[in-house]
Design a protein around this motif. Structure first.
Motif, short mmCIF file in Angstrom:
data_model
loop_
_atom_site.label_atom_id
_atom_site.label_comp_id
_atom_site.label_asym_id
_atom_site.label_seq_id
_atom_site.Cartn_x
_atom_site.Cartn_y
_atom_site.Cartn_z
N SER A 58 71.60 9.30 44.04
CA SER A 58 71.94 10.07 42.84
C SER A 58 73.26 9.63 42.23
O SER A 58 73.47 9.79 41.02
N TRP A 59 74.16 9.05 43.03
CA TRP A 59 75.44 8.62 42.49
C TRP A 59 75.28 7.46 41.51
O TRP A 59 76.16 7.20 40.70
N SER A 60 74.18 6.74 41.61
CA SER A 60 73.98 5.60 40.71
C SER A 60 73.88 6.03 39.26
O SER A 60 74.02 5.21 38.35
N PHE A 61 73.65 7.34 39.02
CA PHE A 61 73.53 7.82 37.64
C PHE A 61 74.86 8.31 37.09
O PHE A 61 74.92 8.73 35.94
N ALA A 62 75.93 8.25 37.90
CA ALA A 62 77.28 8.51 37.39
C ALA A 62 77.78 7.21 36.76
O ALA A 62 78.54 6.46 37.35
N ARG A 63 77.32 6.95 35.55
CA ARG A 63 77.40 5.61 34.98
C ARG A 63 78.82 5.15 34.65
O ARG A 63 79.07 3.97 34.50
N SER A 64 79.76 6.08 34.50
CA SER A 64 81.12 5.62 34.21
C SER A 64 81.83 5.16 35.47
O SER A 64 82.91 4.58 35.41
N ILE A 65 81.22 5.41 36.65
CA ILE A 65 81.81 4.99 37.91
C ILE A 65 80.98 3.90 38.56
O ILE A 65 81.50 2.93 39.08
N LEU A 412 80.48 13.83 45.41
CA LEU A 412 80.95 12.91 44.38
C LEU A 412 82.19 13.42 43.67
O LEU A 412 83.14 12.67 43.43
N ARG A 413 82.24 14.72 43.35
CA ARG A 413 83.41 15.24 42.64
C ARG A 413 84.66 15.13 43.48
O ARG A 413 85.74 14.86 42.96
N PHE A 563 73.39 14.36 36.27
CA PHE A 563 72.56 15.33 35.57
C PHE A 563 72.98 16.75 35.93
O PHE A 563 73.37 17.03 37.06
N LEU A 564 72.88 17.65 34.95
CA LEU A 564 73.15 19.06 35.17
C LEU A 564 71.92 19.88 34.80
O LEU A 564 71.12 19.48 33.95
N LEU A 565 71.80 21.04 35.45
CA LEU A 565 70.68 21.93 35.18
C LEU A 565 70.75 22.43 33.75
O LEU A 565 71.75 23.00 33.32
N LEU A 566 69.66 22.22 33.00
CA LEU A 566 69.59 22.64 31.61
C LEU A 566 68.86 23.97 31.47
O LEU A 566 69.27 24.84 30.70
N ALA A 567 67.78 24.12 32.24
CA ALA A 567 66.98 25.35 32.09
C ALA A 567 66.10 25.53 33.32
O ALA A 567 65.81 24.59 34.07
#
Length: 731
Positions: A58-65, A412-413, A563-567
């Motif tokens: 999932s960290w691979s989607f933290a694209r700025s890092i 990650l945070r 990604f964050l929960l949208l709905a």
């Protein structure tokens, strides 16, 4: 036969031979499959010719890092990985030399002729899914992984996904040893930090095979070698035999684990590879491999607590291999004590009671050593190793060795924010300054407060370094926790040779197919009911929609774009309309099913934006055509600053409030036609991306006239309606 006919026949034969060579090359090309349903992404190529592991996926989607799934910092398995099998028998090698032992090696970096030595059995290499692979269709284009969708489905599979393969060792030189492997992965979030490899070694000859050893080695954790941090590892499990007898003072696992340590030659503190400019920790992960089971003998399938008979690590370049070593040296490496000269003072060779001994079969870090005192260029990275045996095998006998690759890390945070709050000694960091920790960090295992909100830590303060290290080293506790889960799961289950079932109360639900539509001022998402048809996943109670989080750009700090929960919608719903959008922006989604135990399906199978070109899977809402376009059409920005536009992706000069279909002609003030844009998308916007002429020359500064001519359909005829306007270009 005439000369010309003979020539034609010869050419036809050559073409046929060339075609056959091409076909055979395609047929013999080795396949590659991945176990891709959980945080630990694992790749195993046919014939054991390539291995790879990335974590956390999932960290691979933290694209700025990270740059994506292939980011070097997420690669937790160097190519120096594989197994060795050694037997005592007299044979003659391809060069004519005679040996009393024979060793096969499946390790792509350590064996030049792996495809001759470990030969896959044709047609046996397959990946199976427990549920049908979900579709992913975006704006009418099928973006589904077609290879995965073509893999067979078995609803009785022990795990959510499984890879099986079989290979013969030295088949043309009489070794008579076959190796099978079943690789299992689960999507359940409590069990997706490891993958299990079940090896079965069989004597396929018609003779006894004596003193058979099976060795497994892997360089886990880390980037490529000799970068700006060091790779260290250790073995824990010397006294596991005591623990297995009920003595809780014994080691509770048999695990080799590794981590990214500090390199004293670096200008800054390089533990966990902090970014020299922004400070965030790029490699806080711990990873390794743990033994779950080893047969006592071919006749006794109970777990042997005294296996492995040898364990520890080698310095990577000093680990023997079939590139340069003889079969005798390789067999000794499998069966005899460690070389006392490799490595040096930080290592201890010991017996099964942790008593130091030059003949010790276990290599561990000497208690009390500080890895920061050693230079990575002389000590090298560590390649973990375990050896099992000796087994006495009659014709048809087999033994089973079960190993799990496992990993763990801090959130990650924490990796981002603690790194930004720690002055790491790199001069680039001073340019942008430190950012106080925005929250308390609490030990998840003890509840102890570790670092207070607002803290700034400094490399020059030993207490701060220890505090920072303690947070990163929680990764070790995570990897041990995940390894323990893998051991308990295996021992409580009845899985064997791809049959049986892992002992889970309920499995993670099947991932639903996802259908996305870019519409006017909204994105429409729809999904399938695969989860509701999954009989091993409990009752589906809801679906969750996640969207790529778009933070405002910041030039002085990295941002995590996960990604964050949208709905959340009830299980009866299979559609969601996202109206919280900005026209023209790119959006990425995934959808999970949630069962009555709160367990979600895998996020990775229907996630958008995972293709090689990420933007190919973007959903981009547009502006609808304007019914009053003749009055409202406008071009932005106006004036258009070409030099300033180069700072932004796309360099867009955009017309808004267009009709659905039209031609846009651009003229100079003297009436020369510069360019024509055919607007056929049906939306109310269009861009002039290149700002060039028909002859591909860049436009110059000046005033330009545009004429919009409406069409009655895409590539249709003019309706007679037109609009005229002006814009200014400044270069």
């Amino acid at each position: 036969m005439s000369r010309s006919a003979a020539v034609r026949r010869w050419l036809a034969i050559q073409l046929l031979l060339g075609f056959l060579v091409l076909v055979c090359g395609v047929v013999q090309a080795q396949q590659t499959r991945t176990l891709n349903v959980g945080e630990l992404y694992f790749l195993l190529q046919e014939g054991f010719a390539n291995w790879d592991m990335r974590y956390p996926q999932s960290w691979s989607f933290a694209r700025s890092i990270y740059s994506g799934l292939g980011d070097n910092n997420l690669d937790m398995l160097h190519s120096a990985c594989g197994f060795d099998v050694g037997v005592k028998r007299t044979w003659t090698d391809p060069g004519g030399a005679q040996h009393d032992v024979q060793v096969a090696m499946a390790n792509p970096q350590k064996c030049l002729d792996i495809q001759t030595i470990v030969v896959p059995v044709s047609g046996t290499y397959k990946r199976y899914y427990r549920n049908p692979y979900p579709q992913k269709v975006l704006d009418g284009k099928n973006r589904t992984d077609v290879v995965a969708q073509g893999d067979p489905v078995n609803p009785d599979l022990p795990s959510d996904v499984m890879i099986y393969q079989k290979a013969n060792c030295w088949p043309n030189y009489g070794m008579g040893i076959q190796v099978e492997c079943w690789a299992y992965a689960l999507a359940h979030p409590d069990y997706d930090d490891f993958v299990i490899l079940e090896f079965v070694i069989t004597n396929t000859s018609n003779e006894n095979r004596n003193d058979v050893y099976f060795g497994f080695r892997a360089e886990t954790s880390s980037h490529t070698h000799y970068e700006d941090a060091d790779l260290w590892g250790n073995y824990y499990g010397v006294t596991y035999w005591k623990y297995a007898q009920g003595d809780r003072t014994g080691d509770s696992l048999r695990i080799y684990y590794s981590w990214c340590a500090d390199d004293k030659a670096e200008a800054g503190d390089s533990k966990a590879r902090p970014h020299p400019q922004w400070g965030h920790f790029r490699e806080p992960q711990y990873s390794g491999f743990v033994l779950l089971h080893a047969d006592k003998s071919p006749d006794d399938e109970s777990d042997d607590p005294r296996q492995p008979v040898k364990a520890g690590w080698s310095q990577r370049e000093l680990s023997p291999d079939l590139k340069i070593a003889t079969h005798e040296v390789m067999y000794d490496f499998l069966s005899k004590p460690w070389d006392p000269a490799n490595p040096t003072s930080y290592a201890m060779h010991c017996d099964e009671n942790y008593n130091e001994s030059p003949n010790g079969m276990y290599r561990v870090l000497r208690p009390g050593i500080n890895v920061r005192d050693y230079d990575m260029l002389t000590e090298q990275e560590k390649s973990g190793f375990m050896s099992f045996g000796p087994y006495q095998m009659k014709p048809g006998d087999d033994v089973r060795i079960v190993i799990a690759f496992v990993a763990g890390t801090i959130p990650l945070r924490w990796a981002i924010d603690l790194g930004r709050a720690y002055e790491n000694g790199y001069p680039q960091q001073a340019t942008f300054g430190l950012v106080p920790l925005p929250y308390d960090i609490v030990n998840p295992f003890t509840g102890e407060l570790m670092v207070r909100r607002g803290s700034i830590l400094h490399r020059s303060n030993p207490a701060d370094v220890r505090l920072k290290d303690a947070v990163i080293d929680l990764g070790k506790q995570y990897v041990f926790q995940h390894a323990s889960r893998a051991v308990r799961l295996w021992k409580s289950s009845n899985v064997k040779k791809g049959q049986g079932r892992f002992n889970l109360p309920v499995f993670a639900p099947a991932s639903p197919s996802l259908y996305g539509f870019s519409e006017y001022d909204q994105v429409r998402l729809q999904w399938g009911n695969e989860a509701e048809r999954d009989t091993r996943a409990g009752t589906i109670t809801k679906y969750r929609i996640y969207r790529d989080y778009k933070r405002p750009p910041a030039m002085t700090s990295p941002t995590d774009t996960t990604f964050l929960l949208l709905a959340e919608v009830p299980a009866t719903s299979h559609e969601y309309i996202d109206k919280q959008i900005v026209r023209g922006d790119k959006y990425y989604y995934y959808i999970t099913a949630v069962n009555d135990r709160g367990i979600e399906s895998s996020m990775f199978l229907n996630m958008t934006g995972t293709s090689q070109v990420r933007e190919d899977e973007a959903l981009t809402p547009t502006r609808g055509p304007d019914p009053d376009w003749t009055e409202n059409v406008v071009v932005v920005p106006n004036p258009f600053h070409a030099a300033g536009a180069t700072k932004y992706p796309g360099r867009r000069l955009t017309w808004l409030n267009l009709p659905a279909y039209c031609n846009i002609r651009i003229y100079t003030m003297t009436g020369d036609l510069v360019q024509m844009i055919k607007h056929v998308s049906g939306s109310g916007t269009d861009d002039w991306l290149r700002q060039d002429t028909f002859s591909t020359m860049e436009i110059v500064s000046g005033v330009y006239i545009y004429v919009i001519e409406e069409l009655d359909g895409p590539h249709g005829k003019p309706t007679g309606k037109k609009a005229i306007g002006k814009f200014v270009v400044i270069k």
